[in-house]
Design a protein around this motif. Structure first.
Motif, mmCIF file in Angstrom:
data_model
loop_
_atom_site.group_PDB
_atom_site.id
_atom_site.type_symbol
_atom_site.label_atom_id
_atom_site.label_comp_id
_atom_site.label_asym_id
_atom_site.label_seq_id
_atom_site.Cartn_x
_atom_site.Cartn_y
_atom_site.Cartn_z
ATOM 1 N N ALA A 140 -6.708 -12.039 -1.613
ATOM 2 C CA ALA A 140 -5.864 -10.461 -1.519
ATOM 3 C C ALA A 140 -4.466 -11.097 -0.954
ATOM 4 O O ALA A 140 -3.576 -10.709 -1.145
ATOM 5 C CB ALA A 140 -6.770 -10.165 -0.517
ATOM 6 N N GLU A 141 -4.569 -12.512 -0.341
ATOM 7 C CA GLU A 141 -2.848 -12.472 0.205
ATOM 8 C C GLU A 141 -2.374 -12.940 -0.590
ATOM 9 O O GLU A 141 -1.046 -13.059 -0.437
ATOM 10 C CB GLU A 141 -3.317 -13.347 1.716
ATOM 11 N N GLU A 142 -3.119 -13.715 -1.635
ATOM 12 C CA GLU A 142 -1.970 -14.262 -2.925
ATOM 13 C C GLU A 142 -1.655 -13.548 -3.654
ATOM 14 O O GLU A 142 -0.945 -13.356 -4.534
ATOM 15 C CB GLU A 142 -3.253 -15.378 -3.987
ATOM 16 N N ALA A 143 -2.444 -12.433 -3.980
ATOM 17 C CA ALA A 143 -2.121 -11.024 -5.150
ATOM 18 C C ALA A 143 -1.110 -9.947 -4.200
ATOM 19 O O ALA A 143 -0.056 -10.060 -4.990
ATOM 20 C CB ALA A 143 -3.390 -10.552 -4.948
ATOM 21 N N VAL A 144 -0.969 -10.520 -2.965
ATOM 22 C CA VAL A 144 -0.023 -9.331 -2.457
ATOM 23 C C VAL A 144 1.415 -10.665 -2.593
ATOM 24 O O VAL A 144 2.394 -9.849 -3.150
ATOM 25 C CB VAL A 144 -0.790 -8.988 -0.882
ATOM 26 N N ALA A 145 1.221 -11.174 -2.507
ATOM 27 C CA ALA A 145 2.388 -12.511 -2.237
ATOM 28 C C ALA A 145 3.230 -12.201 -3.887
ATOM 29 O O ALA A 145 3.573 -11.922 -4.176
ATOM 30 C CB ALA A 145 2.414 -13.343 -1.382
ATOM 31 N N ARG A 146 1.940 -12.611 -4.907
ATOM 32 C CA ARG A 146 2.642 -12.948 -5.813
ATOM 33 C C ARG A 146 2.916 -11.410 -6.579
ATOM 34 O O ARG A 146 3.948 -11.849 -7.327
ATOM 35 C CB ARG A 146 0.948 -12.891 -7.428
ATOM 36 N N HIS A 147 2.625 -10.397 -6.466
ATOM 37 C CA HIS A 147 3.248 -9.227 -6.787
ATOM 38 C C HIS A 147 4.612 -8.669 -6.106
ATOM 39 O O HIS A 147 4.619 -7.613 -6.269
ATOM 40 C CB HIS A 147 2.052 -7.977 -6.937
ATOM 41 N N GLU A 148 4.735 -9.263 -4.553
ATOM 42 C CA GLU A 148 5.946 -8.966 -3.572
ATOM 43 C C GLU A 148 5.416 -7.096 -3.235
ATOM 44 O O GLU A 148 5.989 -6.759 -3.792
ATOM 45 C CB GLU A 148 6.463 -8.662 -4.821
ATOM 46 N N LEU A 149 3.969 -7.555 -2.830
ATOM 47 C CA LEU A 149 3.905 -6.100 -2.263
ATOM 48 C C LEU A 149 3.857 -5.385 -0.629
ATOM 49 O O LEU A 149 3.354 -6.841 -0.253
ATOM 50 C CB LEU A 149 2.558 -5.572 -3.045
ATOM 51 N N THR A 150 4.014 -4.031 -0.668
ATOM 52 C CA THR A 150 3.580 -4.240 0.905
ATOM 53 C C THR A 150 2.358 -3.691 0.743
ATOM 54 O O THR A 150 1.829 -2.297 0.291
ATOM 55 C CB THR A 150 4.689 -3.109 1.586
ATOM 56 N N VAL A 151 1.799 -3.838 2.622
ATOM 57 C CA VAL A 151 -0.298 -3.364 1.984
ATOM 58 C C VAL A 151 0.443 -2.191 2.987
ATOM 59 O O VAL A 151 1.048 -2.023 4.258
ATOM 60 C CB VAL A 151 -0.520 -5.054 2.566
ATOM 61 N N GLU A 152 -0.332 -0.863 2.576
ATOM 62 C CA GLU A 152 -0.979 -0.087 4.263
ATOM 63 C C GLU A 152 -2.055 -0.344 4.472
ATOM 64 O O GLU A 152 -1.966 0.041 5.680
ATOM 65 C CB GLU A 152 -0.724 1.199 3.071
ATOM 66 N N ARG A 153 -3.189 0.251 3.412
ATOM 67 C CA ARG A 153 -4.302 -0.610 4.580
ATOM 68 C C ARG A 153 -5.350 -0.533 3.386
ATOM 69 O O ARG A 153 -4.916 -0.345 2.205
ATOM 70 C CB ARG A 153 -4.499 1.023 5.174
ATOM 71 N N VAL A 154 -6.635 -1.152 3.690
ATOM 72 C CA VAL A 154 -7.752 -1.444 2.632
ATOM 73 C C VAL A 154 -8.264 0.039 2.438
ATOM 74 O O VAL A 154 -8.736 0.549 3.550
ATOM 75 C CB VAL A 154 -8.442 -2.692 3.024
ATOM 76 N N GLN A 155 -9.267 0.544 1.643
ATOM 77 C CA GLN A 155 -9.873 1.253 1.405
ATOM 78 C C GLN A 155 -10.866 1.114 1.694
ATOM 79 O O GLN A 155 -11.966 0.398 1.819
ATOM 80 C CB GLN A 155 -9.235 1.875 0.087
ATOM 81 N N VAL A 156 -10.949 2.166 2.807
ATOM 82 C CA VAL A 156 -12.637 1.881 3.704
ATOM 83 C C VAL A 156 -13.574 3.645 3.068
ATOM 84 O O VAL A 156 -13.024 4.428 3.740
ATOM 85 C CB VAL A 156 -12.848 1.767 5.359
ATOM 86 N N PRO A 157 -14.537 3.455 2.633
ATOM 87 C CA PRO A 157 -15.635 2.740 2.689
ATOM 88 C C PRO A 157 -15.960 1.817 1.763
ATOM 89 O O PRO A 157 -16.025 0.519 1.367
ATOM 90 C CB PRO A 157 -17.036 3.180 2.424
ATOM 91 N N GLY A 158 -14.209 2.506 0.956
ATOM 92 C CA GLY A 158 -14.348 1.849 -1.078
ATOM 93 C C GLY A 158 -15.260 1.546 -1.383
ATOM 94 O O GLY A 158 -16.448 2.534 -1.854
ATOM 95 N N GLY A 159 -15.117 0.665 -2.407
ATOM 96 C CA GLY A 159 -15.745 0.784 -3.758
ATOM 97 C C GLY A 159 -17.551 -0.258 -3.230
ATOM 98 O O GLY A 159 -17.281 -1.435 -2.446
#
Length: 300
Positions: free
Chosen positions: A33-52
């Motif tokens: 997840a950290e690698e994908a965030v860095a690769r796409h230059e994203l700003t994280v808001e939150r993890v969706q819970v309960p999620g899929g």
């Protein structure tokens, strides 16, 4: 931030037959997840819970500030297949794919808390069916999507080993229905790109258009296979109703008519898919779910 997998995802992966690739993916998920965030230059808001039950979903913003969803999918859930389907639909009927790579999908953000299931039943079925119709298109040339025959073949093998005596007659009927359906050719629409796991909760409110589908497990085959999962939506309400069996049979007829599908083929696939899901629920110890699904299967 920490990208720990939600417990719902951990439990769901634990119910399935585990393999080394899935275990490795789950162990490495925070790093991925950290690698994908860095690769796409994203700003994280939150993890969706309960999620899929089959992915980690992170609410993010792109470098331009656009709201999006970062979805990380284990190899066993065929992320490349989902990516190819979303790309082929191009935002028509489904959430738009913004970017993808290494099992991570960057997708248009929809209102995850507002699905067509929040509508009155008649309206929700109408909107869901309309969304499904837009997804049924010819697959791309040279596609590598799984076919209905291939997917149900694996499922049929697992169903045949069911040891529950009460379920065996339904299993036999479901397997016979599959053989008959695959042994004949539908009058039209026999090789369409299908969502694969369509239900009301997979149709979310959007801004471009009112409703868009998410979370496909795409497969190529006849429309009746896709529609069959929608037939049993809100199964717990159907089972609780004194006239549930009659409602289920009317639903088959009405959905078939509204989407130009042969009602007998729809009934056959509704039977097979309900029994397959019921047997799978039995196998992982979800006995209440299994009871609902198998009772429904006995109605159709």
């Amino acid at each position: 931030m920490a990208f720990e997998p939600p417990q719902r995802l951990v439990r769901a992966l634990g119910e399935a037959t585990r393999d080394a690739a899935t275990d490795d993916w789950l162990h490495r998920l925070p790093e991925l997840a950290e690698e994908a965030v860095a690769r796409h230059e994203l700003t994280v808001e939150r993890v969706q819970v309960p999620g899929g039950r089959s992915s980690l979903v992170v609410l993010v913003r792109t470098r331009e500030g656009t709201p999006a969803v970062l979805k990380l999918v284990p190899p066993r859930s065929r992320p490349d297949s989902e990516r190819a389907a979303l790309a082929h639909w191009g935002g028509m009927g489904a959430a738009k794919l913004l970017d993808a790579g290494d099992g991570a999908l960057l997708i248009e953000r929809l209102q995850r808390d507002v699905s067509v299931r929040s509508l009155p039943e008649a309206k929700s079925m109408l909107e869901a069916a309309g969304t499904l119709r837009r997804l049924w298109v010819a697959p791309p040339a040279g596609h590598r999507f799984e076919t209905v025959a291939e997917r149900t073949g694996r499922q049929a093998e697992a169903m045949a080993s069911c040891g529950d005596a009460d379920a065996r007659p339904l299993v036999a009927a479901a397997l016979a229905a599959r053989d008959e359906l695959l042994g004949s050719v539908p009058s039209e629409g026999g090789a369409l790109l299908l969502h694969g796991t369509f239900r009301q909760s997979k149709v979310l409110a959007g801004e471009r258009v009112p409703w868009l589908a998410v979370g496909p497990d795409p497969v190529v085959g006849e429309a009746a296979f896709d529609l069959a999962r929608l037939v049993r939506d809100r199964v717990e309400d159907l089972i609780a109703s004194p006239s549930g069996a009659a409602i289920a049979r009317r639903r088959v007829k009405r959905l078939a008519e509204s989407l130009d599908v042969d009602p007998e083929r729809l009934r056959g696939w509704a039977l097979f898919r309900a029994v397959e899901s019921g047997v799978r629920a039995l196998r992982v110890g979800r006995e209440q779910d299994a009871e609902l699904l198998l009772e429904f299967a006995g109605w159709v």
